[in-house]
Scaffold this motif. Structure first.
Motif, mmCIF file in Angstrom:
data_model
loop_
_atom_site.group_PDB
_atom_site.id
_atom_site.type_symbol
_atom_site.label_atom_id
_atom_site.label_comp_id
_atom_site.label_asym_id
_atom_site.label_seq_id
_atom_site.Cartn_x
_atom_site.Cartn_y
_atom_site.Cartn_z
ATOM 1 N N GLY A 148 -63.229 -0.039 -24.960
ATOM 2 C CA GLY A 148 -62.033 -0.751 -25.414
ATOM 3 C C GLY A 148 -60.735 -0.334 -24.760
ATOM 4 N N LYS A 149 -60.833 0.547 -23.764
ATOM 5 C CA LYS A 149 -59.606 0.947 -23.043
ATOM 6 C C LYS A 149 -59.675 0.438 -21.610
ATOM 7 C CE LYS A 149 -58.509 5.190 -25.566
ATOM 8 N NZ LYS A 149 -59.805 5.436 -26.264
ATOM 9 N N LEU A 150 -58.498 0.045 -21.097
ATOM 10 C CA LEU A 150 -58.451 -0.525 -19.760
ATOM 11 C C LEU A 150 -57.952 0.501 -18.750
ATOM 12 C CD1 LEU A 150 -58.805 -3.540 -18.624
ATOM 13 C CD2 LEU A 150 -56.333 -3.477 -18.406
ATOM 14 N N TYR A 151 -58.636 0.548 -17.608
ATOM 15 C CA TYR A 151 -58.251 1.454 -16.531
ATOM 16 C C TYR A 151 -58.008 0.635 -15.282
ATOM 17 C CZ TYR A 151 -60.210 4.820 -19.781
ATOM 18 O OH TYR A 151 -60.470 5.546 -20.902
ATOM 19 N N GLN A 152 -56.961 1.022 -14.528
ATOM 20 C CA GLN A 152 -56.597 0.213 -13.366
ATOM 21 C C GLN A 152 -57.441 0.573 -12.144
ATOM 22 O OE1 GLN A 152 -54.389 -2.341 -13.650
ATOM 23 N NE2 GLN A 152 -53.850 -1.852 -15.765
ATOM 24 N N ASP A 153 -58.097 1.721 -12.160
ATOM 25 C CA ASP A 153 -58.989 2.016 -11.044
ATOM 26 C C ASP A 153 -60.211 2.796 -11.518
ATOM 27 O OD1 ASP A 153 -58.459 5.041 -10.457
ATOM 28 O OD2 ASP A 153 -56.499 4.121 -10.756
ATOM 29 N N GLN A 154 -61.245 2.717 -10.722
ATOM 30 C CA GLN A 154 -62.540 3.295 -11.074
ATOM 31 C C GLN A 154 -62.436 4.790 -11.341
ATOM 32 O OE1 GLN A 154 -66.236 1.708 -10.136
ATOM 33 N NE2 GLN A 154 -66.168 2.911 -11.994
ATOM 34 N N GLN A 155 -61.634 5.495 -10.508
ATOM 35 C CA GLN A 155 -61.568 6.945 -10.598
ATOM 36 C C GLN A 155 -61.072 7.403 -11.976
ATOM 37 O OE1 GLN A 155 -63.006 8.605 -8.239
ATOM 38 N NE2 GLN A 155 -62.792 10.414 -9.520
ATOM 39 N N SER A 156 -60.107 6.682 -12.533
ATOM 40 C CA SER A 156 -59.573 7.121 -13.828
ATOM 41 C C SER A 156 -60.610 6.960 -14.935
ATOM 42 C CB SER A 156 -58.281 6.377 -14.165
ATOM 43 O OG SER A 156 -58.443 4.995 -14.017
ATOM 44 N N VAL A 157 -61.591 6.066 -14.749
ATOM 45 C CA VAL A 157 -62.672 5.962 -15.730
ATOM 46 C C VAL A 157 -63.581 7.185 -15.600
ATOM 47 C CG1 VAL A 157 -64.552 4.530 -16.600
ATOM 48 C CG2 VAL A 157 -62.626 3.464 -15.441
ATOM 49 N N VAL A 158 -63.889 7.532 -14.350
ATOM 50 C CA VAL A 158 -64.775 8.665 -14.100
ATOM 51 C C VAL A 158 -64.138 9.963 -14.599
ATOM 52 C CG1 VAL A 158 -65.937 9.976 -12.282
ATOM 53 C CG2 VAL A 158 -65.781 7.485 -12.115
ATOM 54 N N ASP A 159 -62.840 10.118 -14.379
ATOM 55 C CA ASP A 159 -62.130 11.355 -14.736
ATOM 56 C C ASP A 159 -61.904 11.542 -16.234
ATOM 57 O OD1 ASP A 159 -61.957 11.933 -12.143
ATOM 58 O OD2 ASP A 159 -59.882 11.292 -11.872
ATOM 59 N N LYS A 160 -61.991 10.455 -16.972
ATOM 60 C CA LYS A 160 -61.459 10.496 -18.352
ATOM 61 C C LYS A 160 -62.222 11.482 -19.223
ATOM 62 C CE LYS A 160 -63.888 7.080 -20.938
ATOM 63 N NZ LYS A 160 -64.176 7.674 -22.221
ATOM 64 N N THR A 182 -67.433 -9.401 -14.698
ATOM 65 C CA THR A 182 -68.726 -9.243 -14.027
ATOM 66 C C THR A 182 -69.244 -7.813 -14.177
ATOM 67 O OG1 THR A 182 -69.936 -9.451 -11.950
ATOM 68 C CG2 THR A 182 -67.651 -8.738 -11.767
ATOM 69 N N HIS A 183 -70.581 -7.692 -14.148
ATOM 70 C CA HIS A 183 -71.232 -6.378 -14.114
ATOM 71 C C HIS A 183 -71.455 -5.932 -12.675
ATOM 72 C CE1 HIS A 183 -72.742 -7.088 -18.250
ATOM 73 N NE2 HIS A 183 -72.842 -5.771 -18.275
ATOM 74 N N ASP A 184 -71.311 -6.885 -11.750
ATOM 75 C CA ASP A 184 -71.845 -6.715 -10.404
ATOM 76 C C ASP A 184 -70.732 -6.334 -9.427
ATOM 77 O OD1 ASP A 184 -72.887 -7.111 -7.851
ATOM 78 O OD2 ASP A 184 -74.130 -8.808 -8.466
ATOM 79 N N GLY A 241 -67.096 -3.555 -16.583
ATOM 80 C CA GLY A 241 -67.305 -2.564 -17.631
ATOM 81 C C GLY A 241 -68.689 -2.724 -18.200
ATOM 82 N N PRO A 242 -69.230 -1.661 -18.816
ATOM 83 C CA PRO A 242 -70.583 -1.745 -19.364
ATOM 84 C C PRO A 242 -70.671 -2.691 -20.560
ATOM 85 C CG PRO A 242 -69.618 0.428 -19.795
ATOM 86 C CD PRO A 242 -68.642 -0.321 -18.962
ATOM 87 N N SER A 243 -71.887 -3.039 -20.931
ATOM 88 C CA SER A 243 -72.117 -3.908 -22.076
ATOM 89 C C SER A 243 -71.513 -3.275 -23.334
ATOM 90 C CB SER A 243 -73.627 -4.084 -22.230
ATOM 91 O OG SER A 243 -73.876 -5.025 -23.219
ATOM 92 N N GLY A 244 -70.834 -4.080 -24.126
ATOM 93 C CA GLY A 244 -70.230 -3.575 -25.361
ATOM 94 C C GLY A 244 -68.884 -2.902 -25.168
ATOM 95 N N SER A 245 -68.336 -2.914 -23.943
ATOM 96 C CA SER A 245 -67.080 -2.202 -23.693
ATOM 97 C C SER A 245 -65.842 -2.988 -24.141
ATOM 98 C CB SER A 245 -66.968 -1.854 -22.206
ATOM 99 O OG SER A 245 -67.033 -3.019 -21.417
ATOM 100 N N GLY A 246 -66.018 -4.298 -24.402
ATOM 101 C CA GLY A 246 -64.884 -5.097 -24.871
ATOM 102 C C GLY A 246 -64.453 -6.213 -23.930
ATOM 103 N N LYS A 247 -65.266 -6.491 -22.905
ATOM 104 C CA LYS A 247 -64.876 -7.498 -21.912
ATOM 105 C C LYS A 247 -64.731 -8.883 -22.525
ATOM 106 C CE LYS A 247 -68.512 -6.753 -19.318
ATOM 107 N NZ LYS A 247 -69.220 -5.758 -20.171
ATOM 108 N N THR A 292 -59.645 -5.204 -9.082
ATOM 109 C CA THR A 292 -60.603 -4.981 -10.166
ATOM 110 C C THR A 292 -59.990 -4.005 -11.158
ATOM 111 O OG1 THR A 292 -62.457 -5.328 -8.638
ATOM 112 C CG2 THR A 292 -62.951 -4.216 -10.704
ATOM 113 N N VAL A 293 -60.110 -4.334 -12.447
ATOM 114 C CA VAL A 293 -59.766 -3.364 -13.491
ATOM 115 C C VAL A 293 -61.044 -3.049 -14.259
ATOM 116 C CG1 VAL A 293 -57.341 -4.050 -13.702
ATOM 117 C CG2 VAL A 293 -59.065 -5.175 -15.135
ATOM 118 N N TYR A 294 -61.050 -1.904 -14.936
ATOM 119 C CA TYR A 294 -62.261 -1.401 -15.577
ATOM 120 C C TYR A 294 -62.004 -1.212 -17.060
ATOM 121 C CZ TYR A 294 -63.259 -0.616 -10.731
ATOM 122 O OH TYR A 294 -63.444 -0.820 -9.392
#
Ligand code: ADP
Ligand code: ADP
Length: 227
Positions: free
Chosen positions: A215-227, A197-199, A35-41, A209-211
């Protein structure tokens, strides 16, 4: 297994850093959190690692609930079950490699120096640092220092390793060597690994990998992109 349910965290009574996080981590799993910086990791892994008990929601480790645990019992469970690895190694600079690795054993009251010596020699071999026992951290490369930190994290035989950007201070080749070591520990001892990791290339060493984003957790990359 480690499970959190509807975990939320608010800073300063107003800033919501995590909202309704549900996450199950199986025994022996190697999980990456991206997740990006500041996202809550960091906020999330501090909760997963029993470093922070100021949140709402449920936390279970081995089917035991640790809600409202006090600092002393949290530190005992931590010492027993969890090893930590950080981006900047966090070694004690005036202590030798051997002495850095010895610290958790002193806390866990592993009694005799002979017992400690045996265990330390074993982990030194696991991480490939034979011959460096009497060196200071400043005499080692970044990758070697991270190996010392990993040896220190595993010396008490933890069930879980929590790693916050473990390759963040390393070049990519050295980072991949550290990931090979994580994979080895995961496969050989069934140690659960939870890694931030960022990488993407580093995350690819994990099984899953979860994303996290805002502050919200997504189980796959696509659901982050779609949100
Ligand atoms: P990440 O590890 O993904 O960079 P953090 O978990 O460190 O994110 O932070 C998530 C958000 O919470 C950020 O907006 C950060 O500024 C805020 N935050 C983190 N720690 C604190 C704190 N102690 N007090 C107030 N805000 C904080
Ligand atoms: P990371 O590199 O892991 O994302 P950060 O640089 O975001 O870490 O934060 C480092 C530490 O500073 C965190 O442990 C967090 O608790 C604290 N922190 C982050 N943001 C804030 C903030 N806005 N206010 C107070 N403390 C913060």
């Amino acid at each position: 297994m480690l499970r959190v349910k509807k975990v939320s965290k608010v800073y300063n009574r107003k800033f919501k850093a995590l909202s309704d996080i549900d996450l199950d981590v199986n025994d022996g799993e190697f999980l990456a959190i991206m997740g990006p910086s500041g996202s809550g990791k960091s906020t999330l892994i501090n909760i997963l690692g029993l470093l922070d008990n100021d949140y709402t929601g449920d936390y279970y480790l081995d089917n035991q609930e640790y809600k409202d645990s006090d600092d002393v019992s949290m530190s005992h469970i931590r010492g027993d079950k969890i090893g930590f690895v950080f981006q900047n190694f966090k070694l004690l600079s005036n202590y030798t490699v051997f002495e850095n690795i010895e610290i958790p054993l002193i806390y866990s009251k592993t009694q005799t120096i002979t017992d400690r010596q045996t265990v330390i020699n074993e982990v030194i071999e696991q991480v490939g640092l034979q011959g460096k026992e009497n060196n200071l951290p400043s005499e080692l490369s970044g990758g070697q220092q991270q190996r010392v930190a990993i040896a220190r994290a595993i010396v008490n035989n933890p069930q879980i390793i929590i790693a916050d950007e473990p390759t963040g201070a390393l070049d990519s080749k050295t980072g991949h060597e550290i990931m090979d070591l994580f994979r080895h520990l995961n496969e050989t001892f069934n140690t659960t690994i939870i890694m931030v990791t960022h990488d993407k290339e580093v995350a690819d060493f994990a099984m899953r990998t979860v994303y996290i984003r805002d502050g919200k957790l997504y189980q796959d990359q696509q659901s982050v992109v779609d949100k």
